[in-house]
Design a protein around this motif. Structure first.
Motif, PDB file in Angstrom:
ATOM      1  N   SER A  85       0.844  -1.171  -0.033  1.00 36.11           N
ATOM      2  CA  SER A  85      -0.141   0.061   0.061  1.00 36.11           C
ATOM      3  C   SER A  85       0.827   1.306  -0.168  1.00 36.11           C
ATOM      4  O   SER A  85       1.974   1.110   0.022  1.00 36.11           O
ATOM      5  N   GLY A  86       0.119   2.282  -0.098  1.00 33.21           N
ATOM      6  CA  GLY A  86       0.899   3.573  -0.003  1.00 33.21           C
ATOM      7  C   GLY A  86       1.674   4.196  -1.325  1.00 33.21           C
ATOM      8  O   GLY A  86       0.661   3.785  -2.358  1.00 33.21           O
ATOM      9  N   PRO A  87       2.142   5.118  -1.570  1.00 30.03           N
ATOM     10  CA  PRO A  87       3.079   5.465  -0.422  1.00 30.03           C
ATOM     11  C   PRO A  87       2.614   6.770   0.624  1.00 30.03           C
ATOM     12  O   PRO A  87       2.792   6.865   1.595  1.00 30.03           O
ATOM     13  N   PHE A  88       1.135   7.181   0.068  1.00 32.08           N
ATOM     14  CA  PHE A  88       0.464   8.326   0.905  1.00 32.08           C
ATOM     15  C   PHE A  88      -0.592   7.675   1.827  1.00 32.08           C
ATOM     16  O   PHE A  88      -1.389   6.892   1.310  1.00 32.08           O
ATOM     17  N   THR A  89      -0.767   8.540   2.928  1.00 32.55           N
ATOM     18  CA  THR A  89      -1.919   8.133   3.578  1.00 32.55           C
ATOM     19  C   THR A  89      -3.285   9.018   2.762  1.00 32.55           C
ATOM     20  O   THR A  89      -2.781   9.939   2.085  1.00 32.55           O
ATOM     21  N   SER A  90      -4.368   8.982   3.338  1.00 37.42           N
ATOM     22  CA  SER A  90      -5.570   9.489   2.653  1.00 37.42           C
ATOM     23  C   SER A  90      -5.428  11.150   2.999  1.00 37.42           C
ATOM     24  O   SER A  90      -5.530  12.069   2.390  1.00 37.42           O
ATOM     25  N   GLY A  91      -4.911  11.245   4.059  1.00 40.30           N
ATOM     26  CA  GLY A  91      -4.726  12.856   4.576  1.00 40.30           C
ATOM     27  C   GLY A  91      -3.595  13.523   3.671  1.00 40.30           C
ATOM     28  O   GLY A  91      -3.794  14.597   3.343  1.00 40.30           O
ATOM     29  N   GLN A  92      -2.376  12.867   3.464  1.00 38.18           N
ATOM     30  CA  GLN A  92      -1.277  13.353   2.636  1.00 38.18           C
ATOM     31  C   GLN A  92      -1.975  13.471   0.999  1.00 38.18           C
ATOM     32  O   GLN A  92      -1.737  14.431   0.261  1.00 38.18           O
ATOM     33  N   LEU A  93      -2.923  12.568   0.711  1.00 41.84           N
ATOM     34  CA  LEU A  93      -3.560  12.654  -0.705  1.00 41.84           C
ATOM     35  C   LEU A  93      -4.460  13.806  -0.614  1.00 41.84           C
ATOM     36  O   LEU A  93      -4.699  14.481  -1.535  1.00 41.84           O
ATOM     37  N   ALA A  94      -5.281  14.165   0.309  1.00 49.50           N
ATOM     38  CA  ALA A  94      -5.946  15.211   0.636  1.00 49.50           C
ATOM     39  C   ALA A  94      -5.243  16.611   0.322  1.00 49.50           C
ATOM     40  O   ALA A  94      -5.421  17.562  -0.271  1.00 49.50           O
ATOM     41  N   VAL A 143      -1.128  19.610 -14.313  1.00 49.36           N
ATOM     42  CA  VAL A 143      -1.058  19.980 -12.533  1.00 49.36           C
ATOM     43  C   VAL A 143      -1.141  18.590 -11.704  1.00 49.36           C
ATOM     44  O   VAL A 143      -0.344  18.824 -10.814  1.00 49.36           O
ATOM     45  N   GLN A 144      -2.079  17.811 -11.897  1.00 52.46           N
ATOM     46  CA  GLN A 144      -2.124  16.577 -11.190  1.00 52.46           C
ATOM     47  C   GLN A 144      -0.580  16.099 -10.928  1.00 52.46           C
ATOM     48  O   GLN A 144      -0.150  15.625  -9.874  1.00 52.46           O
ATOM     49  N   GLY A 145      -0.191  15.788 -12.299  1.00 49.75           N
ATOM     50  CA  GLY A 145       1.090  14.844 -12.149  1.00 49.75           C
ATOM     51  C   GLY A 145       2.170  15.605 -11.816  1.00 49.75           C
ATOM     52  O   GLY A 145       2.974  15.124 -11.067  1.00 49.75           O
ATOM     53  N   ILE A 146       2.331  16.881 -11.748  1.00 45.42           N
ATOM     54  CA  ILE A 146       3.523  17.552 -11.402  1.00 45.42           C
ATOM     55  C   ILE A 146       3.213  17.862  -9.931  1.00 45.42           C
ATOM     56  O   ILE A 146       4.376  17.855  -9.236  1.00 45.42           O
ATOM     57  N   VAL A 147       2.546  18.347  -9.365  1.00 43.88           N
ATOM     58  CA  VAL A 147       2.255  18.160  -7.888  1.00 43.88           C
ATOM     59  C   VAL A 147       2.386  16.935  -7.271  1.00 43.88           C
ATOM     60  O   VAL A 147       3.220  16.831  -6.472  1.00 43.88           O
ATOM     61  N   TYR A 148       1.722  15.686  -7.751  1.00 44.09           N
ATOM     62  CA  TYR A 148       1.896  14.660  -7.273  1.00 44.09           C
ATOM     63  C   TYR A 148       3.474  14.027  -7.279  1.00 44.09           C
ATOM     64  O   TYR A 148       3.990  13.373  -6.390  1.00 44.09           O
ATOM     65  N   GLY A 149       4.019  14.404  -8.294  1.00 43.62           N
ATOM     66  CA  GLY A 149       5.545  14.240  -8.730  1.00 43.62           C
ATOM     67  C   GLY A 149       6.604  14.741  -7.499  1.00 43.62           C
ATOM     68  O   GLY A 149       7.547  14.273  -7.235  1.00 43.62           O
ATOM     69  N   GLU A 150       6.138  16.071  -7.287  1.00 47.93           N
ATOM     70  CA  GLU A 150       6.756  16.895  -6.226  1.00 47.93           C
ATOM     71  C   GLU A 150       6.592  16.153  -4.871  1.00 47.93           C
ATOM     72  O   GLU A 150       7.593  15.941  -4.140  1.00 47.93           O
ATOM     73  N   ALA A 151       5.483  15.798  -4.580  1.00 47.77           N
ATOM     74  CA  ALA A 151       5.102  14.825  -3.285  1.00 47.77           C
ATOM     75  C   ALA A 151       6.018  13.662  -3.370  1.00 47.77           C
ATOM     76  O   ALA A 151       6.546  13.198  -2.293  1.00 47.77           O
ATOM     77  N   LEU A 152       6.003  12.967  -4.231  1.00 50.01           N
ATOM     78  CA  LEU A 152       6.784  11.655  -4.542  1.00 50.01           C
ATOM     79  C   LEU A 152       8.240  11.903  -4.252  1.00 50.01           C
ATOM     80  O   LEU A 152       8.649  11.230  -3.551  1.00 50.01           O
ATOM     81  N   ALA A 154       9.768  14.321  -2.726  1.00 48.06           N
ATOM     82  CA  ALA A 154      10.137  14.867  -1.282  1.00 48.06           C
ATOM     83  C   ALA A 154       9.900  13.678  -0.342  1.00 48.06           C
ATOM     84  O   ALA A 154      10.723  13.421   0.548  1.00 48.06           O
ATOM     85  N   PHE A 155       8.722  13.122  -0.228  1.00 48.66           N
ATOM     86  CA  PHE A 155       8.311  12.024   0.715  1.00 48.66           C
ATOM     87  C   PHE A 155       8.594  10.807   0.470  1.00 48.66           C
ATOM     88  O   PHE A 155       9.258  10.019   1.310  1.00 48.66           O
ATOM     89  N   LEU A 156       8.508  10.094  -0.747  1.00 46.56           N
ATOM     90  CA  LEU A 156       8.837   8.772  -1.123  1.00 46.56           C
ATOM     91  C   LEU A 156      10.424   8.674  -1.407  1.00 46.56           C
ATOM     92  O   LEU A 156      11.260   7.720  -0.650  1.00 46.56           O
ATOM     93  N   TYR A 157      11.095   9.644  -2.168  1.00 44.60           N
ATOM     94  CA  TYR A 157      12.173   9.305  -2.593  1.00 44.60           C
ATOM     95  C   TYR A 157      13.334  10.143  -1.749  1.00 44.60           C
ATOM     96  O   TYR A 157      14.573  10.031  -1.872  1.00 44.60           O
ATOM     97  N   ARG A 158      12.699  11.035  -0.710  1.00 43.10           N
ATOM     98  CA  ARG A 158      13.509  11.691   0.216  1.00 43.10           C
ATOM     99  C   ARG A 158      14.668  12.695  -0.701  1.00 43.10           C
ATOM    100  O   ARG A 158      15.639  12.735  -0.278  1.00 43.10           O
ATOM    101  N   ARG A 159      14.048  13.249  -1.943  1.00 42.58           N
ATOM    102  CA  ARG A 159      14.902  14.111  -2.534  1.00 42.58           C
ATOM    103  C   ARG A 159      14.687  15.608  -2.105  1.00 42.58           C
ATOM    104  O   ARG A 159      13.513  15.910  -1.832  1.00 42.58           O
ATOM    105  N   GLU A 160      15.474  16.284  -2.331  1.00 43.80           N
ATOM    106  CA  GLU A 160      15.252  17.837  -2.224  1.00 43.80           C
ATOM    107  C   GLU A 160      14.708  18.517  -3.380  1.00 43.80           C
ATOM    108  O   GLU A 160      15.384  18.337  -4.357  1.00 43.80           O
ATOM    109  N   VAL A 161      13.473  18.796  -3.245  1.00 41.98           N
ATOM    110  CA  VAL A 161      12.697  19.350  -4.182  1.00 41.98           C
ATOM    111  C   VAL A 161      13.001  20.976  -4.144  1.00 41.98           C
ATOM    112  O   VAL A 161      12.493  21.490  -3.140  1.00 41.98           O
ATOM    113  N   PRO A 162      13.440  21.567  -5.482  1.00 47.65           N
ATOM    114  CA  PRO A 162      13.491  23.071  -5.478  1.00 47.65           C
ATOM    115  C   PRO A 162      12.302  23.614  -5.383  1.00 47.65           C
ATOM    116  O   PRO A 162      11.132  23.276  -5.956  1.00 47.65           O
ATOM    117  N   VAL A 163      12.061  24.578  -4.387  1.00 52.69           N
ATOM    118  CA  VAL A 163      10.715  25.152  -4.091  1.00 52.69           C
ATOM    119  C   VAL A 163      10.201  25.881  -5.294  1.00 52.69           C
ATOM    120  O   VAL A 163       9.270  26.038  -5.493  1.00 52.69           O
TER     121      VAL A 163
END
Length: 176
Positions: A85-94, A143-152, A154-163
């Motif tokens: 399952s995962g990588p995100f909780t329903s709260g993170q998906l929200a 929009v969806q793919g770009i924001v989801y990709g940023e979340a992946l 930062a959270f899953l791959y623990r990469r520093e995503v440039p702000v």
């Protein structure tokens, strides 16, 4: 997306319908004195994105939320404790949904001619059927793919995503 045309249209309509409620939820989250201001401008994106990238790192097992329409309900979220399952909780998906909605708001404020479309590309393109924002000629903005990709990243791959990465992509799309 291998769904029928009717299903893609249904999902598209649900995505567009969920934008305003998601924007309202984000405004409620960011109503504190030290929170970034949600003024709907491109300039606000860097502060909001910095906040988002920090918040997405905080798993929210205790916070459950309704799943966004773009999430496959057959895919268990991280709090389900189902193997794979995962990588995100329903709260993170929200939170991801709320950020997507804000990016859409920023872009439609800057380009009132922008329209939400169902992407149709080459038959093997994995983005087929996704809701994207058409801001001019050329490829619609995912929009969806770009924001989801940023979340992946930062959270899953623990990469520093440039702000500033998000605002730069938005500015480029708006310039078309």
């Amino acid at each position: 997306m291998n769904a029928s045309r009717e299903k893609r249209e249904e999902l598209h309509e649900a995505y567009v319908r969920e934008l305003e409620p998601a924007q309202a939820r984000l405004r409620k989250r960011l109503s504190g004195p030290g929170d970034p201001q949600l003024d709907g401008s491109v300039e606000s994106l860097d502060a909001v994105n910095a906040w988002f990238l920090t918040r997405i790192l905080e798993p929210r097992e205790a916070e459950t939320a309704d799943l966004p329409s773009w999430w496959d309900p057959a895919s268990p979220t991280a709090e389900s404790d189902v193997p794979g399952s995962g990588p995100f909780t329903s709260g993170q998906l929200a939170l991801i949904e709320e950020m997507q909605a804000y990016v859409g708001e920023v872009m439609t404020n800057a380009r009132p001619d922008a329209t939400w479309v169902i992407y149709k590309g080459h038959k093997l393109d994995f983005r087929n059927g996704q809701t994207m924002l058409q801001t001019g000629k050329g490829m619609p903005f995912a929009v969806q793919g770009i924001v989801y990709g940023e979340a992946l990243g930062a959270f899953l791959y623990r990469r520093e995503v440039p702000v500033k990465q998000l605002s730069e992509l938005v500015r480029t799309a708006l310039a078309r």
